[in-house]
Design a protein around this motif. Sequence first.
Motif, PDB file in Angstrom:
ATOM      1  N   LEU A  92      -3.870 -29.985 -40.267  1.00 52.71           N
ATOM      2  CA  LEU A  92      -3.880 -31.136 -39.367  1.00 52.71           C
ATOM      3  C   LEU A  92      -4.929 -30.984 -38.263  1.00 52.71           C
ATOM      4  CD1 LEU A  92      -0.023 -31.621 -38.939  1.00 52.71           C
ATOM      5  CD2 LEU A  92      -1.571 -33.027 -40.323  1.00 52.71           C
ATOM      6  N   CYS A  93      -5.486 -29.780 -38.147  1.00 48.16           N
ATOM      7  CA  CYS A  93      -6.459 -29.506 -37.096  1.00 48.16           C
ATOM      8  C   CYS A  93      -7.888 -29.870 -37.491  1.00 48.16           C
ATOM      9  CB  CYS A  93      -6.414 -28.023 -36.729  1.00 48.16           C
ATOM     10  SG  CYS A  93      -4.834 -27.467 -36.057  1.00 48.16           S
ATOM     11  N   GLU A  94      -8.084 -30.365 -38.694  1.00 41.73           N
ATOM     12  CA  GLU A  94      -9.431 -30.707 -39.141  1.00 41.73           C
ATOM     13  C   GLU A  94     -10.042 -31.791 -38.245  1.00 41.73           C
ATOM     14  OE1 GLU A  94      -9.045 -31.771 -43.228  1.00 41.73           O
ATOM     15  OE2 GLU A  94      -8.874 -29.692 -43.920  1.00 41.73           O
ATOM     16  N   ILE A  95     -11.332 -31.665 -37.985  1.00 39.86           N
ATOM     17  CA  ILE A  95     -12.066 -32.619 -37.146  1.00 39.86           C
ATOM     18  C   ILE A  95     -12.997 -33.435 -38.027  1.00 39.86           C
ATOM     19  CG2 ILE A  95     -13.783 -32.846 -35.312  1.00 39.86           C
ATOM     20  CD1 ILE A  95     -12.621 -30.273 -34.101  1.00 39.86           C
ATOM     21  N   PHE A 139     -17.559 -25.327 -27.475  1.00 38.67           N
ATOM     22  CA  PHE A 139     -16.489 -25.575 -28.443  1.00 38.67           C
ATOM     23  C   PHE A 139     -16.847 -26.745 -29.342  1.00 38.67           C
ATOM     24  CE2 PHE A 139     -13.304 -28.888 -29.090  1.00 38.67           C
ATOM     25  CZ  PHE A 139     -12.578 -28.331 -30.126  1.00 38.67           C
ATOM     26  N   LEU A 140     -17.198 -27.903 -28.753  1.00 33.22           N
ATOM     27  CA  LEU A 140     -17.449 -29.097 -29.549  1.00 33.22           C
ATOM     28  C   LEU A 140     -18.644 -28.912 -30.482  1.00 33.22           C
ATOM     29  CD1 LEU A 140     -16.489 -32.028 -30.024  1.00 33.22           C
ATOM     30  CD2 LEU A 140     -18.268 -32.747 -28.399  1.00 33.22           C
ATOM     31  N   PHE A 168      -7.122 -22.792 -33.112  1.00 39.59           N
ATOM     32  CA  PHE A 168      -6.667 -22.232 -31.841  1.00 39.59           C
ATOM     33  C   PHE A 168      -7.861 -21.999 -30.924  1.00 39.59           C
ATOM     34  CE2 PHE A 168      -5.942 -18.560 -29.060  1.00 39.59           C
ATOM     35  CZ  PHE A 168      -4.796 -18.967 -28.387  1.00 39.59           C
ATOM     36  N   VAL A 169      -7.672 -22.323 -29.639  1.00 40.66           N
ATOM     37  CA  VAL A 169      -8.711 -22.087 -28.627  1.00 40.66           C
ATOM     38  C   VAL A 169      -8.057 -21.586 -27.351  1.00 40.66           C
ATOM     39  CG1 VAL A 169     -10.622 -23.064 -27.312  1.00 40.66           C
ATOM     40  CG2 VAL A 169     -10.078 -24.005 -29.571  1.00 40.66           C
ATOM     41  N   SER A 170      -8.583 -20.513 -26.788  1.00 41.90           N
ATOM     42  CA  SER A 170      -8.161 -20.070 -25.459  1.00 41.90           C
ATOM     43  C   SER A 170      -9.332 -20.198 -24.503  1.00 41.90           C
ATOM     44  CB  SER A 170      -7.668 -18.622 -25.485  1.00 41.90           C
ATOM     45  OG  SER A 170      -8.739 -17.719 -25.735  1.00 41.90           O
ATOM     46  N   GLY A 171      -9.004 -20.472 -23.228  1.00 42.78           N
ATOM     47  CA  GLY A 171     -10.057 -20.624 -22.236  1.00 42.78           C
ATOM     48  C   GLY A 171      -9.520 -21.298 -20.992  1.00 42.78           C
ATOM     49  N   ASP A 172     -10.376 -22.040 -20.288  1.00 42.76           N
ATOM     50  CA  ASP A 172      -9.928 -22.687 -19.051  1.00 42.76           C
ATOM     51  C   ASP A 172      -9.208 -24.009 -19.343  1.00 42.76           C
ATOM     52  OD1 ASP A 172     -11.924 -24.963 -18.879  1.00 42.76           O
ATOM     53  OD2 ASP A 172     -13.330 -23.301 -18.751  1.00 42.76           O
ATOM     54  N   LYS A 173      -8.462 -24.480 -18.360  1.00 39.87           N
ATOM     55  CA  LYS A 173      -7.632 -25.678 -18.528  1.00 39.87           C
ATOM     56  C   LYS A 173      -8.471 -26.914 -18.846  1.00 39.87           C
ATOM     57  CE  LYS A 173      -4.104 -28.496 -16.223  1.00 39.87           C
ATOM     58  NZ  LYS A 173      -4.806 -29.787 -16.402  1.00 39.87           N
ATOM     59  N   CYS A 219      -9.238 -26.949 -22.483  1.00 40.76           N
ATOM     60  CA  CYS A 219      -8.030 -27.244 -23.268  1.00 40.76           C
ATOM     61  C   CYS A 219      -7.692 -28.732 -23.219  1.00 40.76           C
ATOM     62  CB  CYS A 219      -6.858 -26.397 -22.763  1.00 40.76           C
ATOM     63  SG  CYS A 219      -7.069 -24.624 -23.064  1.00 40.76           S
ATOM     64  N   ASP A 220      -7.886 -29.367 -22.059  1.00 47.81           N
ATOM     65  CA  ASP A 220      -7.654 -30.810 -21.951  1.00 47.81           C
ATOM     66  C   ASP A 220      -8.645 -31.579 -22.825  1.00 47.81           C
ATOM     67  OD1 ASP A 220      -5.610 -30.336 -20.167  1.00 47.81           O
ATOM     68  OD2 ASP A 220      -6.808 -30.768 -18.382  1.00 47.81           O
ATOM     69  N   GLU A 221      -9.905 -31.147 -22.843  1.00 51.45           N
ATOM     70  CA  GLU A 221     -10.930 -31.785 -23.685  1.00 51.45           C
ATOM     71  C   GLU A 221     -10.553 -31.707 -25.162  1.00 51.45           C
ATOM     72  OE1 GLU A 221     -15.172 -30.648 -25.663  1.00 51.45           O
ATOM     73  OE2 GLU A 221     -14.784 -29.815 -23.677  1.00 51.45           O
ATOM     74  N   ILE A 222     -10.061 -30.542 -25.571  1.00 52.55           N
ATOM     75  CA  ILE A 222      -9.741 -30.324 -26.981  1.00 52.55           C
ATOM     76  C   ILE A 222      -8.643 -31.275 -27.437  1.00 52.55           C
ATOM     77  CG2 ILE A 222      -8.709 -28.650 -28.587  1.00 52.55           C
ATOM     78  CD1 ILE A 222     -10.282 -26.495 -26.940  1.00 52.55           C
ATOM     79  N   LYS A 223      -7.663 -31.528 -26.586  1.00 54.36           N
ATOM     80  CA  LYS A 223      -6.579 -32.442 -26.950  1.00 54.36           C
ATOM     81  C   LYS A 223      -7.091 -33.855 -27.192  1.00 54.36           C
ATOM     82  CE  LYS A 223      -3.424 -29.359 -27.021  1.00 54.36           C
ATOM     83  NZ  LYS A 223      -2.942 -28.889 -28.359  1.00 54.36           N
ATOM     84  N   GLU A 224      -8.225 -34.212 -26.572  1.00 55.70           N
ATOM     85  CA  GLU A 224      -8.829 -35.514 -26.816  1.00 55.70           C
ATOM     86  C   GLU A 224      -9.555 -35.547 -28.161  1.00 55.70           C
ATOM     87  OE1 GLU A 224     -11.400 -36.366 -23.564  1.00 55.70           O
ATOM     88  OE2 GLU A 224      -9.797 -36.344 -22.060  1.00 55.70           O
ATOM     89  N   VAL A 225      -9.999 -34.387 -28.614  1.00 57.04           N
ATOM     90  CA  VAL A 225     -10.709 -34.287 -29.898  1.00 57.04           C
ATOM     91  C   VAL A 225      -9.722 -34.266 -31.057  1.00 57.04           C
ATOM     92  CG1 VAL A 225     -12.263 -32.849 -31.296  1.00 57.04           C
ATOM     93  CG2 VAL A 225     -12.670 -33.105 -28.831  1.00 57.04           C
ATOM     94  N   ASN A 226      -8.683 -33.409 -30.945  1.00 55.31           N
ATOM     95  CA  ASN A 226      -7.622 -33.335 -31.950  1.00 55.31           C
ATOM     96  C   ASN A 226      -6.405 -32.688 -31.304  1.00 55.31           C
ATOM     97  OD1 ASN A 226      -5.830 -32.597 -34.050  1.00 55.31           O
ATOM     98  ND2 ASN A 226      -7.492 -32.487 -35.533  1.00 55.31           N
ATOM     99  N   GLU A 227      -5.373 -33.466 -31.086  1.00 53.61           N
ATOM    100  CA  GLU A 227      -4.189 -32.978 -30.363  1.00 53.61           C
ATOM    101  C   GLU A 227      -3.423 -31.908 -31.126  1.00 53.61           C
ATOM    102  OE1 GLU A 227      -1.147 -36.565 -31.799  1.00 53.61           O
ATOM    103  OE2 GLU A 227      -1.732 -36.371 -29.687  1.00 53.61           O
ATOM    104  N   ASN A 228      -3.728 -31.713 -32.406  1.00 61.73           N
ATOM    105  CA  ASN A 228      -3.023 -30.710 -33.204  1.00 61.73           C
ATOM    106  C   ASN A 228      -3.577 -29.299 -33.018  1.00 61.73           C
ATOM    107  OD1 ASN A 228      -1.177 -32.503 -34.767  1.00 61.73           O
ATOM    108  ND2 ASN A 228      -3.114 -33.372 -35.469  1.00 61.73           N
ATOM    109  N   ILE A 229      -4.769 -29.180 -32.438  1.00 67.74           N
ATOM    110  CA  ILE A 229      -5.345 -27.853 -32.213  1.00 67.74           C
ATOM    111  C   ILE A 229      -4.542 -27.143 -31.131  1.00 67.74           C
ATOM    112  CG2 ILE A 229      -7.386 -26.581 -31.450  1.00 67.74           C
ATOM    113  CD1 ILE A 229      -9.097 -28.872 -32.564  1.00 67.74           C
ATOM    114  N   SER A 230      -4.099 -25.936 -31.410  1.00 63.85           N
ATOM    115  CA  SER A 230      -3.329 -25.146 -30.449  1.00 63.85           C
ATOM    116  C   SER A 230      -4.268 -24.590 -29.374  1.00 63.85           C
ATOM    117  CB  SER A 230      -2.623 -23.997 -31.165  1.00 63.85           C
ATOM    118  OG  SER A 230      -1.914 -23.188 -30.239  1.00 63.85           O
ATOM    119  N   THR A 231      -3.869 -24.713 -28.121  1.00 64.81           N
ATOM    120  CA  THR A 231      -4.692 -24.215 -27.026  1.00 64.81           C
ATOM    121  C   THR A 231      -3.877 -23.326 -26.091  1.00 64.81           C
ATOM    122  OG1 THR A 231      -4.224 -26.145 -25.625  1.00 64.81           O
ATOM    123  CG2 THR A 231      -6.177 -26.268 -27.060  1.00 64.81           C
ATOM    124  N   LEU A 232      -4.594 -22.460 -25.385  1.00 65.19           N
ATOM    125  CA  LEU A 232      -3.976 -21.603 -24.373  1.00 65.19           C
ATOM    126  C   LEU A 232      -4.890 -21.589 -23.152  1.00 65.19           C
ATOM    127  CD1 LEU A 232      -1.944 -19.544 -23.286  1.00 65.19           C
ATOM    128  CD2 LEU A 232      -3.238 -17.755 -24.490  1.00 65.19           C
TER     129      LEU A 232
END
Length: 266
Positions: free
Chosen positions: A210-213, A137-138, A153-158, A161-174
């Motif tokens: 807002l999801c821009e990195i 992902f990164l 948006f990203v789907s996958g394992d928990k 998803c936790d890592e993504i919130k550290e990169v940008n909390e606005n990215i929607s995850t499942l």
Amino acid sequence: MKIYISADIEGITGVTSWSETDKGHADYSDFVKQMEKEVCAACKGAIKAGAKEILIKDAHDSGRNINPAVLPRDVKLIRGWSGHPFSMVQELDESFDALMFIGYHSCGGSKHNPLSHTMNSSDVNYIKINGRYASEFLIHAYAAATVNVPVVFVSGDKGLCDEIKEVNENISTLAVKEGIGNSTLSIHNDLAVELTQKKVEQTLSSNFKLCEIKLPDSFEVEISYAKHTKAYKASFYPGMKQISPTNVLFKTKDYFEVLRMISFVV
């Protein structure tokens, strides 16, 4: 609205064993069908939100997993690998409004998925970018940032998803599953499909800019190989330095050079 979807399988709900990801095993057929359903759900959500063009990259293993016949008829699908350094987001450019990842997984060096790995599961222990363990992902979210396309948006394992919130909390995850040792705790197949479509539609109907990195100013990339012989060979790549029997280090200010390096030594 023009949307890009990159799809992998190790982050699809229920997938637990390498045999379930390999076309050569009997286990594979049921799980690739679930991969197709989750990708189709993302397409349907995007279309409901107003997407007029959707390009999908089949980004698992051979790149020839998804049956094109199951996809919405106006969707385009990239199968196989061109060899371009953008790899799992091949053909992504400034013309796209948003990027989504389906079925992605935790990085090599993590404990959040029995199938955690980064790019090459047999040769590479882990890849770090600026000291952070790097997931697929990164690596590819940074690639998207070079052409100003937000990951929405990203789907996958928990763990991912936790890592993504550290990169940008606005990215929607499942999070469709959680790794526990050599096991997974997964949500129901139908629920994963339902939630994917719903969350994609919601995300693309919101202010996803807002999801821009933001890319770092420079990059230090450490690659740890399973075998010292791989590190020795990689050490001859221009700009590469061997820092231990199994590890090499590459420095640059140009992220495309990171992608080029990975395409040749991983």
